[in-house]
Design an enzyme around this catalytic site. Structure first.
Site, short mmCIF file in Angstrom:
data_model
loop_
_atom_site.label_atom_id
_atom_site.label_comp_id
_atom_site.label_asym_id
_atom_site.label_seq_id
_atom_site.Cartn_x
_atom_site.Cartn_y
_atom_site.Cartn_z
N GLU A 229 11.32 18.41 -28.46
CA GLU A 229 10.76 18.85 -27.72
C GLU A 229 10.86 18.89 -26.52
O GLU A 229 12.02 18.73 -25.20
CB GLU A 229 9.35 17.88 -27.58
CG GLU A 229 8.21 17.93 -27.52
CD GLU A 229 6.71 17.10 -26.95
OE1 GLU A 229 5.79 17.46 -26.69
OE2 GLU A 229 7.44 16.16 -27.17
N LYS B 72 1.31 23.10 -28.84
CA LYS B 72 0.83 22.00 -29.45
C LYS B 72 -0.93 21.60 -29.29
O LYS B 72 -1.53 21.55 -28.53
CB LYS B 72 1.84 20.89 -27.85
CG LYS B 72 1.42 19.25 -28.73
CD LYS B 72 2.35 18.51 -27.82
CE LYS B 72 3.10 16.95 -28.47
NZ LYS B 72 3.40 16.35 -27.53
N GLY C 266 23.92 -15.89 -12.88
CA GLY C 266 22.75 -16.99 -13.98
C GLY C 266 22.44 -15.28 -14.29
O GLY C 266 23.25 -14.45 -15.06
N SER D 91 21.95 -11.72 -13.43
CA SER D 91 22.61 -10.25 -12.59
C SER D 91 24.00 -10.47 -14.31
O SER D 91 24.21 -9.26 -14.12
CB SER D 91 22.99 -10.87 -11.72
OG SER D 91 23.75 -12.01 -12.00
#
Length: 759
Positions: A69, A138, A402, A405
């Site tokens: 499209e 469309k 952690g 990240s």
């Protein structure tokens, strides 16, 4: 006696060649569709990729090629669709496609915007042999979620006096008459009837999802080949729904259904996930990759159209409805544009030589990635597109050790794995050229490619653990081990000097020094001390991103990556302008639960990534308060945990997010649903959790106005910029809503049974 010879009055017996000529003409046809990595407003680059797809389609023997499209300009032009320049450049691009032979011997279904009679339409433009055969607008606009098509285009409705005998016409630009001798073209909801009996029609993206989809009428009119050029973006767990619509469409109506999609980042938060496919009578016969780093993927299949005709004829209900349509409005002929000189089926003589095509008969199993794979593959490809197109020399990531990240680091690692594989398979290809440019290895005629993903990661990914006295050795160790496994350029620093300097300036200015709550301070002091650490990490991140290339003797700049997940954004559990503030955030619309699943998956999928499983199983912690040795756990390495700070679990946040956005619940309806779902809690406990969520959601909503652009992956994303459009100044007391909840709780007092369950 000799018998008298009787003269026959019948026609002479036909020869074998005559029999062949009298037989039904060939019904074999080779069709192609594609994924294209288009870029909004990159008209020259988009044309090159379209031409390449046409070339590959011809190599596969196709006579028909379907594209995505709005492929000529790129789907994500957004408000640029309001500019006439965009329409003019599209016609220039179409003229170039014709002039350079893209449509020579190949019917091409292109996607582009068209300004017709002063109205903007999202159109399919069918071309063959340097002629425009039809423009098909469309009829249904996508206006939900990330889509805003109704802002730029109008849904087309057929004029009452329009038919294939007297079609509505579109006047082509004057250059088309000068170059190709064509002044106008039929404009409307027609299909093409070829001289060999082949019928081709169009359906465009959103039309497939509507209750009365276009392919139903097309099938009942006898159209055998339906092409759907789409601009569908990735969302976790969405592909199976999209694909099932196409499979069921042809299973119910019969026919050949081709699907084409953009694939890649075309300049915004969404990633178009390709997966072009060809379906025949409910069977998948070809499927392109969903995630990939190549710009062009073409698939093709050779189909026997007799299979379609036989399939439809074997369903009496289909025949009844098709006959009814023919009676009511003329059936297929009333909407067919007759193309007497167009032949799409394979030349019958080609089926008798050694190069005759092989019919694609075997069904394929639909390849759908698991959610944990989607979480890493989609954002990895999105980051690659952004990196190579931005001109940056790599990424900088504050790596805390952690889950969040580390997930971002792992996604970049997957990016390096995909790109390195593509480079080594084709050192002269476009992916390898981009890789050399990004890694600053493009000088001279070298065909350098990375020897391993780690070598590439060392060039493009820069990670730094920014610790303070409140950080633990456990997270520092995890960050270092992960950096080593990935191959990133990793540093570990302490930022206490910066924190103390800012606090001293504050003390000199005001005569006061704030303290943590655990050391006698107020909650305001405690939050301020946590936030200054977080915000100084953001300052340091941008300093590093600007200067690390210089430190390493390289040119360019780095893009800063953020690492706040969708649940934290929803709850507002982040510091405004901390490390959640960055250039890009690949996990900003992914839940904590899905991220942990991805980390565990990658730890098993790739040798050396075992540390990711350890990170996934560790309790999330911000490490912004002093460590309390009495309450610190071995797994977390710290006494502060996210879920305790938030007052709710990440699993509960997932419930709140899905009900708020996907189920469209306000506080009262959410409470009513959860009172049934969470039957392990009393009504008053459910009410307290719902109130707590809506309070923090509303009081922190302002943070979403400055949120880092994030990869869109989750249907309950709180992204304020385009997806989740809501106010950011609320009455955080929710007086009417909470009063209604209290009234319901009063009607359902906590029973002894509830208390026993909780015990």
């Amino acid at each position: 006696l000799r018998k008298k010879k009787v003269t026959s009055h019948h026609l002479p017996s036909p020869s074998s060649s005559t029999i062949i000529m009298m037989a039904r003409p060939s019904s074999l046809i080779t069709l192609a569709t594609c994924n294209l990595n288009q870029w909004a407003l990159d008209f020259d680059g988009n044309v090159e990729r379209i031409l390449e797809s046409c070339r590959q389609a011809k190599e596969r023997g196709a006579s028909y090629r379907l594209g995505p499209e709005l492929e000529i300009c790129g789907y994500g032009c957004e408000d640029h669709f309001l500019e006439n320049d965009t329409f003019d450049h599209c016609w220039e691009s179409l003229a170039r496609l014709l002039e350079e032979g893209g449509t020579d011997g190949l019917m091409c279904d292109f996607g582009m915007p068209v300004l017709h009679a002063g109205v903007r339409y999202n159109c399919r433009v069918i071309c063959l042999d340097r002629r425009v055969l039809q423009i098909r607008p469309k009829t249904a606009m996508a206006d939900n979620g990330n889509y805003r098509e109704g802002r730029y285009f109008t849904a087309y409705s057929t004029p009452a006096d329009s038919s294939a005998n007297f079609p509505e016409k579109h006047l082509l630009p004057t250059t088309f008459f000068a170059q190709f001798g064509q002044r106008d073209v039929p404009f409307g909801l027609y299909h093409i009837q070829c001289a060999d009996g082949t019928t081709v029609g169009c359906e465009s993206c959103e039309e497939l999802w509507t209750p009365h989809a276009s392919h139903i009428d097309l099938a009942l009119r006898g159209v055998e080949i339906i092409g759907n050029g789409s601009g569908s973006h990735h969302e976790l767990r969405k592909l199976s729904t999209r694909m099932e619509l196409m499979i069921s469409a042809t299973r119910k109506c019969g026919g050949v259904y081709l699907y084409s999609n953009q694939r890649g980042c075309d300049g915004g938060r969404t990633y178009y996930d390709g997966c072009a496919m060809i379906v025949v009578n409910g069977r998948i016969v070809a499927q392109a990759p969903q995630f990939d780093v190549h710009d062009v993927n073409v698939i093709a299949a050779t189909i026997d159209l007799e299979d379609v005709r036989s399939y439809r004829a074997s369903h009496p209900a289909f025949g009844i409805q098709a006959a009814r349509m023919a009676t009511e409005d003329g059936g297929g002929g009333s909407n067919a544009i007759m193309c007497d000189d167009v032949h799409l089926v394979i030349n019958p003589r080609a089926t008798f030589n050694k190069n005759r095509p092989k019919i694609t008969e075997e069904s394929m199993t639909l390849r759908i990635a698991a959610p944990e794979e989607e979480c890493c593959l989609g954002p990895a490809c999105w980051l690659w597109d952004y990196l190579r197109r931005s001109g940056a020399g790599g990424f900088f990531l504050p790596l805390s050790g952690g889950a969040d990240s580390s997930s971002v680091a792992a996604i970049v690692a997957v990016m390096c794995i995909l790109v390195t594989k593509a480079c080594r398979e084709d050192p002269e290809g476009d992916v390898a050229k981009d890789c050399r440019r990004v890694c600053r290895q493009d000088q001279g005629n070298s065909l350098w490619v990375p020897s391993s993903p780690q070598e590439m990661a060392n060039s493009v990914l820069h990670t730094t653990f920014m610790g303070t006295d409140n950080s633990s050795n456990v997270t520092n160790s995890r960050a270092k081990r992960l950096g080593d496994a990935i191959g990133s350029y990793h540093l570990s620093i302490k930022i206490d000097l910066m924190v103390n300097a800012v606090l001293q300036v504050f003390q000199i200015t005001t005569g006061h020094m704030p303290r943590f709550a655990s050391r006698g301070g107020t909650m305001n002091e405690d939050l301020a001390l946590q936030n200054i650490q977080a915000r100084l990490r953001m300052v340091m991140a941008y300093l590093m991103a600007q200067l690390l290339p210089w430190v390493r003797g390289r040119s360019g700049f780095l893009l800063v990556l953020g690492s706040a997940n969708v649940d934290e954004g929803l709850r507002g559990y982040m510091t405004k302008y901390d490390c959640s503030s960055a250039d890009l955030n690949p996990i900003g619309a992914i839940s904590k639960g899905d991220l942990k699943g991805m980390l565990v998956f990658l730890s098993k999928e790739y040798p050396g990534f075992e540390v990711l499983a350890e990170i996934a199983n560790a309790p999330p912690t911000a490490e912004l308060r002093p460590i309390d040795a009495a309450t610190a756990t071995v797994e977390a390495g710290h006494s502060q945990t996210d879920e305790e700070d938030m007052g709710m679990t990440y699993e509960e946040l997932g419930y709140f997010g899905r009900l708020r956005k996907i189920a469209r619940c306000g506080p009262v309806s959410m409470f009513k649903k959860l009172m049934v779902t969470w039957d392990h809690l009393s009504p008053s406990e459910v009410a307290a959790k719902v109130k707590r969520f809506f309070f923090y959601y509303s009081v922190n909503r302002h943070k979403m106005t400055t949120i880092t652009p994030a990869y869109h992956a989750e249907a309950y994303s709180p992204d304020d910029n385009r997806f989740d459009l809501r106010q950011f100044l609320y009455n955080t007391r929710w007086t009417r809503q909470f009063a209604v909840i209290d009234g319901i709780v009063a009607q359902h007092p906590d029973s002894d049974q509830d208390k026993d369950k909780n015990d």
